[in-house]
Write an enzyme that holds these catalytic residues in place. Structure first.
Site, PDB file in Angstrom:
ATOM      1  N   LYS A   1       0.833  -1.217   0.000  1.00 24.15           N
ATOM      2  CA  LYS A   1       0.000   0.000   0.000  1.00 24.15           C
ATOM      3  C   LYS A   1       0.859   1.256   0.000  1.00 24.15           C
ATOM      4  O   LYS A   1       0.502   2.246  -0.642  1.00 24.15           O
ATOM      5  CB  LYS A   1      -0.952  -0.001   1.191  1.00 24.15           C
ATOM      6  CG  LYS A   1      -2.058  -1.021   0.989  1.00 24.15           C
ATOM      7  CD  LYS A   1      -3.139  -0.926   2.016  1.00 24.15           C
ATOM      8  CE  LYS A   1      -4.183  -1.984   1.718  1.00 24.15           C
ATOM      9  NZ  LYS A   1      -5.095  -2.219   2.810  1.00 24.15           N
TER      10      LYS A   1
ATOM     11  N   LYS B   1      -5.416 -10.080  -5.643  1.00 26.88           N
ATOM     12  CA  LYS B   1      -6.623 -10.273  -4.825  1.00 26.88           C
ATOM     13  C   LYS B   1      -7.751  -9.359  -5.311  1.00 26.88           C
ATOM     14  O   LYS B   1      -7.495  -8.255  -5.772  1.00 26.88           O
ATOM     15  CB  LYS B   1      -6.252  -9.905  -3.371  1.00 26.88           C
ATOM     16  CG  LYS B   1      -7.314 -10.166  -2.361  1.00 26.88           C
ATOM     17  CD  LYS B   1      -6.937  -9.568  -1.012  1.00 26.88           C
ATOM     18  CE  LYS B   1      -7.102  -8.066  -0.994  1.00 26.88           C
ATOM     19  NZ  LYS B   1      -7.024  -7.443   0.329  1.00 26.88           N
TER      20      LYS B   1
ATOM     21  N   LYS C   1     -11.472  -4.290  -2.440  1.00 29.79           N
ATOM     22  CA  LYS C   1     -12.488  -3.253  -2.624  1.00 29.79           C
ATOM     23  C   LYS C   1     -11.885  -1.892  -2.915  1.00 29.79           C
ATOM     24  O   LYS C   1     -12.536  -1.044  -3.509  1.00 29.79           O
ATOM     25  CB  LYS C   1     -13.423  -3.190  -1.419  1.00 29.79           C
ATOM     26  CG  LYS C   1     -12.758  -2.829  -0.106  1.00 29.79           C
ATOM     27  CD  LYS C   1     -13.782  -2.693   0.998  1.00 29.79           C
ATOM     28  CE  LYS C   1     -13.539  -3.583   2.195  1.00 29.79           C
ATOM     29  NZ  LYS C   1     -12.232  -3.443   2.839  1.00 29.79           N
TER      30      LYS C   1
HETATM   31  P1  TYM Z   1     -10.779  -5.886   4.792  1.00 30.82           P
HETATM   32  O1  TYM Z   1     -11.777  -4.808   5.045  1.00 30.82           O
HETATM   33  O2  TYM Z   1      -9.803  -5.675   3.688  1.00 30.82           O
HETATM   34  O3  TYM Z   1     -11.532  -7.225   4.509  1.00 30.82           O
HETATM   35  C1  TYM Z   1     -12.542  -7.743   5.368  1.00 30.82           C
HETATM   36  C2  TYM Z   1     -12.460  -9.262   5.376  1.00 30.82           C
HETATM   37  O4  TYM Z   1     -12.633  -9.761   4.041  1.00 30.82           O
HETATM   38  C3  TYM Z   1     -11.542 -10.621   3.702  1.00 30.82           C
HETATM   39  N1  TYM Z   1     -11.240 -10.435   2.285  1.00 30.82           N
HETATM   40  C4  TYM Z   1     -11.121 -11.430   1.408  1.00 30.82           C
HETATM   41  N2  TYM Z   1     -11.236 -12.767   1.547  1.00 30.82           N
HETATM   42  C5  TYM Z   1     -11.073 -13.524   0.441  1.00 30.82           C
HETATM   43  N3  TYM Z   1     -10.799 -13.007  -0.794  1.00 30.82           N
HETATM   44  C6  TYM Z   1     -10.673 -11.675  -0.960  1.00 30.82           C
HETATM   45  N4  TYM Z   1     -10.418 -11.171  -2.162  1.00 30.82           N
HETATM   46  C7  TYM Z   1     -10.835 -10.826   0.169  1.00 30.82           C
HETATM   47  N5  TYM Z   1     -10.777  -9.484   0.338  1.00 30.82           N
HETATM   48  C8  TYM Z   1     -11.015  -9.263   1.649  1.00 30.82           C
HETATM   49  C9  TYM Z   1     -10.384 -10.130   4.570  1.00 30.82           C
HETATM   50  O5  TYM Z   1      -9.413 -11.134   4.731  1.00 30.82           O
HETATM   51  C10 TYM Z   1     -11.097  -9.774   5.850  1.00 30.82           C
HETATM   52  O6  TYM Z   1     -11.280 -10.917   6.651  1.00 30.82           O
HETATM   53  N6  TYM Z   1      -7.382  -5.244   8.355  1.00 30.82           N
HETATM   54  C11 TYM Z   1      -8.668  -5.797   8.061  1.00 30.82           C
HETATM   55  C12 TYM Z   1      -9.795  -5.255   8.906  1.00 30.82           C
HETATM   56  C13 TYM Z   1      -9.565  -5.365  10.372  1.00 30.82           C
HETATM   57  C14 TYM Z   1      -9.708  -6.542  11.146  1.00 30.82           C
HETATM   58  C15 TYM Z   1      -9.443  -6.143  12.489  1.00 30.82           C
HETATM   59  C16 TYM Z   1     -10.014  -7.865  10.826  1.00 30.82           C
HETATM   60  C17 TYM Z   1      -9.234  -4.360  11.219  1.00 30.82           C
HETATM   61  N7  TYM Z   1      -9.151  -4.818  12.494  1.00 30.82           N
HETATM   62  C18 TYM Z   1      -9.470  -7.082  13.519  1.00 30.82           C
HETATM   63  C19 TYM Z   1     -10.057  -8.791  11.868  1.00 30.82           C
HETATM   64  C20 TYM Z   1      -9.784  -8.398  13.192  1.00 30.82           C
HETATM   65  C21 TYM Z   1      -9.020  -5.497   6.624  1.00 30.82           C
HETATM   66  O7  TYM Z   1      -8.481  -4.593   6.038  1.00 30.82           O
HETATM   67  O8  TYM Z   1     -10.021  -6.251   6.130  1.00 30.82           O
END
Ligand code: TYM
Length: 341
Positions: free
Chosen positions: A112, A197, A200
């Site tokens: 990033k 990947k 979003k």
């Molecule tokens: P984020 O918002 O990018 O994604 C949310 C969840 O969706 C999963 N995910 C995917 N799984 C499979 N294929 C994909 N293409 C894909 N894109 C996203 C992510 O693995 C995630 O589980 N840092 C985290 C948010 C966060 C968090 C936390 C998660 C902040 N604090 C504490 C768990 C516990 C994030 O950016 O997720």
């Protein structure tokens, strides 16, 4: 009872990757078998260039979609991160346990930060410290299990490391959490760039299926997915990433096995058609519930208010304990009691 915590970041419209990799399991499994909290982690959305009005809009939309995906406030706690001060409070203390080198090794930071620089933007300090805030999200609730997609594994590992280190230095305070990944679709790939990947916050719209895409848009995107140069349908993640991605999506939507499904198809066309329909069917009920919930915004607000109250009460004792353990002087009445010790 197992405590589960997970979160989703409002940096863009939620995708099929978010749903298959994380949200679906939260609704179908976690909220039933565990004491579960799910959080719209809006503070994390401020780590890259952002528009305040858009973050607000996306936060509301993400919360609504979590409920539309089946999270039931009677069974689990749904809330917004910035409504509960304990996350930021604990994050600072954990920054005093984490190291600069640890932060710079994080894959998502490297990717990033490179992207921000390539766009001529400066890199926010919060992008570097982001995984510490994420560790605080998890550790504040004495979480046992963190259901996430593949891309978050390294961040959950860091939360584990920080919990162990804190406990060793300052006394037993945190539960050491573990990541839980789905068996299929742990990493849904971009339909146009199967080596990346499906994210979003990415720019490549045609390769990303959004949860609120119209059925015809979903069909178009899946039918135009980049496949590989071969002709036969086989499940080979390394050699045939495009086809493997479609097989995983189909398997995740229909409950099948990607390898076995590969053997059942003779052409890419038939595979794409069935995958498109399977995705449309999976999204249909989510979209219908989303529409109903949008008609009653005060219901969503009420769920979030009650969720934050519950979350605050759960996190506070652990964060207070961490403050005491690391050497911070307790305030007020508590100080009088402790002074005698
Ligand atoms: P984020 O918002 O990018 O994604 C949310 C969840 O969706 C999963 N995910 C995917 N799984 C499979 N294929 C994909 N293409 C894909 N894109 C996203 C992510 O693995 C995630 O589980 N840092 C985290 C948010 C966060 C968090 C936390 C998660 C902040 N604090 C504490 C768990 C516990 C994030 O950016 O997720």
């Amino acid at each position: 009872m197992t405590r589960v915590f997970s979160g989703i970041k409002p940096t863009g419209h939620l995708t099929l990757g978010n749903y298959l990799g994380a949200m679906r399991r939260w609704a179908e499994v976690d909220q039933h078998g565990a004491d579960a909290l799910f959080c719209v982690v809006d503070l994390h959305a401020l780590t890259v260039d952002h528009d305040p009005a858009r973050v607000r809009r996306l936060s509301r939309q993400a919360a609504t979609l979590l409920l539309a995906a089946g999270l039931d406030p009677q069974l689990c706690t749904v809330f917004v991160q910035s409504h509960v001060d304990e996350h930021a409070r604990l994050s600072y203390v954990l920054e005093c346990v984490a190291t600069d080198g640890e932060m710079r090794r994080m894959i998502q930071y490297k990717e990033k930060a490179a992207r921000e620089r390539a766009r001529g933007r400066s890199v926010r300090l919060s992008l570097l410290t982001y995984p510490v805030l994420m560790a605080a999200d998890i550790l504040a609730y004495r979480t046992d299990e963190v259901p996430v997609g593949d891309d978050q594994t390294q961040h959950v590992e860091l939360a584990r490391d920080l919990a162990v280190r804190f406990n060793q230095r300052y006394g037993q305070t945190f539960v050491v959490p573990r990541a839980a990944r789905p068996q299929v679709a742990a990493r849904v790939m971009n339909l146009q760039e199967p080596a990346s990947k499906m994210g979003k916050s990415d720019d490549s719209g045609p390769g990303i299926v959004y949860l609120l895409d119209e059925p015809d848009t979903v069909r178009k995107k899946v039918m135009r997915a980049v496949t590989d140069s071969g002709r036969d349908v086989v499940y080979d993640r390394e050699g045939r990433p495009g086809v493997a991605n479609l097989l995983e999506i189909l398997a995740a939507c229909t409950g099948g096995d990607p390898r076995a499904l590969g053997e059942a198809y003779a052409s890419y066309g038939a595979l794409k058609k069935d995958t498109a329909e399977a995705v449309v069917e999976v999204l249909r009920p989510v979209q219908a519930r989303h529409k109903d919930l949008c008609a009653d915004p005060s219901y969503v607000e009420d769920v979030l208010r009650r969720g934050a109250d519950r979350a605050r009460a759960m996190a506070r004792p652990t964060v207070d304990a961490a403050y005491r353990a690391i050497g911070l002087l307790p305030a007020g009445a508590e100080a009088v009691v402790n002074a005698a010790r």
